[in-house]
Design an enzyme around this catalytic site. Structure first.
Site, PDB file in Angstrom:
ATOM      1  N   LYS A  83      47.376  29.576  68.942  1.00  0.00           N
ATOM      2  CA  LYS A  83      46.806  30.922  68.938  1.00  0.00           C
ATOM      3  C   LYS A  83      47.434  31.706  67.784  1.00  0.00           C
ATOM      4  CE  LYS A  83      45.478  33.685  72.940  1.00  0.00           C
ATOM      5  NZ  LYS A  83      45.962  34.181  74.241  1.00  0.00           N
TER       6      LYS A  83
HETATM    7  O1  G3P Z   1      43.434  36.881  77.302  1.00  0.00           O
HETATM    8  C1  G3P Z   1      44.152  37.954  76.811  1.00  0.00           C
HETATM    9  C2  G3P Z   1      44.770  38.677  77.934  1.00  0.00           C
HETATM   10  O2  G3P Z   1      45.922  38.041  78.379  1.00  0.00           O
HETATM   11  C3  G3P Z   1      44.993  40.098  77.693  1.00  0.00           C
HETATM   12  O3  G3P Z   1      44.651  40.707  78.861  1.00  0.00           O
HETATM   13  O4  G3P Z   1      44.618  42.461  80.536  1.00  0.00           O
HETATM   14  O5  G3P Z   1      46.529  42.295  78.909  1.00  0.00           O
HETATM   15  O6  G3P Z   1      44.299  43.056  78.146  1.00  0.00           O
HETATM   16  P1  G3P Z   1      45.055  42.214  79.113  1.00  0.00           P
END
Ligand code: G3P
Length: 217
Positions: A83
């Site tokens: 990534k």
């Molecule tokens: O897939 C990316 C994710 O881990 C981010 O999620 O909820 O932190 O925006 P969030």
């Protein structure tokens, strides 16, 4: 639509994997921190458990650093997807790493133009963050639809990996638009099984069954 699980919690991955719900896993530095575990150790455990791609994120800001970290992370297992962030250096690293035959997931995508660049750089996956756009009162799902149109217009093979999913509605909307993959926290995937009418219907059936006085076993 493929289901990736967005977590580094190996117990949660195992439970979903046993049900055939796991086509891959995504992690990031925040999820590694949350797991409290060493990145290489936990990534290896996940890779051994899951057949599909397991994303592990680089943390360098320059292309050379990302490439070196990506190569190191890729030693963990054959199913590692490296990534990298959607920056100019991230795109350079993407080009080099995919050129070596590795899977690359370009993350932190917030615009259609960024997604277009990632596809040109040969990304295996592009990760548009739905929830974080919604947090700003923007429409994260509209971005998924825009990227779908653009990729289909030109036959780009980069897979749209809908990320930052926060709700079951995000899952069904992403599937309707035609995201190739959605990565969601385990609790969101489990909540997809819930419906108030299912619970209500089950209660009624059980009440009536009790009244028959019968038993199946
Ligand atoms: O897939 C990316 C994710 O881990 C981010 O999620 O909820 O932190 O925006 P969030």
């Amino acid at each position: 639509m493929k289901f990736f699980v967005d977590t580094a919690d190996t117990d949660a991955i195992r439970e979903l994997n046993e049900l055939g719900m796991v086509d891959g896993v995504t992690t990031n530095p925040s999820l590694i921190m949350k797991s409290g575990r060493d990145i290489k150790e936990v990534t290896k455990e996940i890779c051994d458990m899951v057949d599909g791609p397991v994303s592990a994120e680089t943390v360098a800001l320059d292309a050379e650093g990302m490439i070196a970290e990506g190569r190191e992370l890729a030693k963990t297992a054959d199913n590692i997807a490296i990534k990298v962030p959607l920056t100019w250096d991230g795109l350079k690293a993407c080009k080099v790493l995919t050129g070596e035959g590795r899977m690359v997931n370009v993350t932190l995508c917030f615009s259609a133009n960024q997604a277009l660049l990632a596809a040109k750089a040969g990304a295996t996956f592009i990760s548009p963050f739905i929830g974080r756009l919604d947090d700003l009162n923007l429409d994260g799902m509209e971005l998924i639809a825009e990227i779908r149109d653009i990729y289909d217009n030109y036959g780009f093979e980069t897979q749209i990996l809908a990320a930052s999913i926060r709700s079951v509605n995000h899952m069904s909307e992403a599937a309707k638009i035609g995201a190739d993959v959605a990565t969601a926290p385990p609790d969101v995937i489990k909540k997809m099984a819930q419906h108030v009418l299912t619970d209500k219907g089950l209660d009624a059936f059980l009440k009536d069954w009790k009244a028959t006085g019968q038993s199946i076993l």
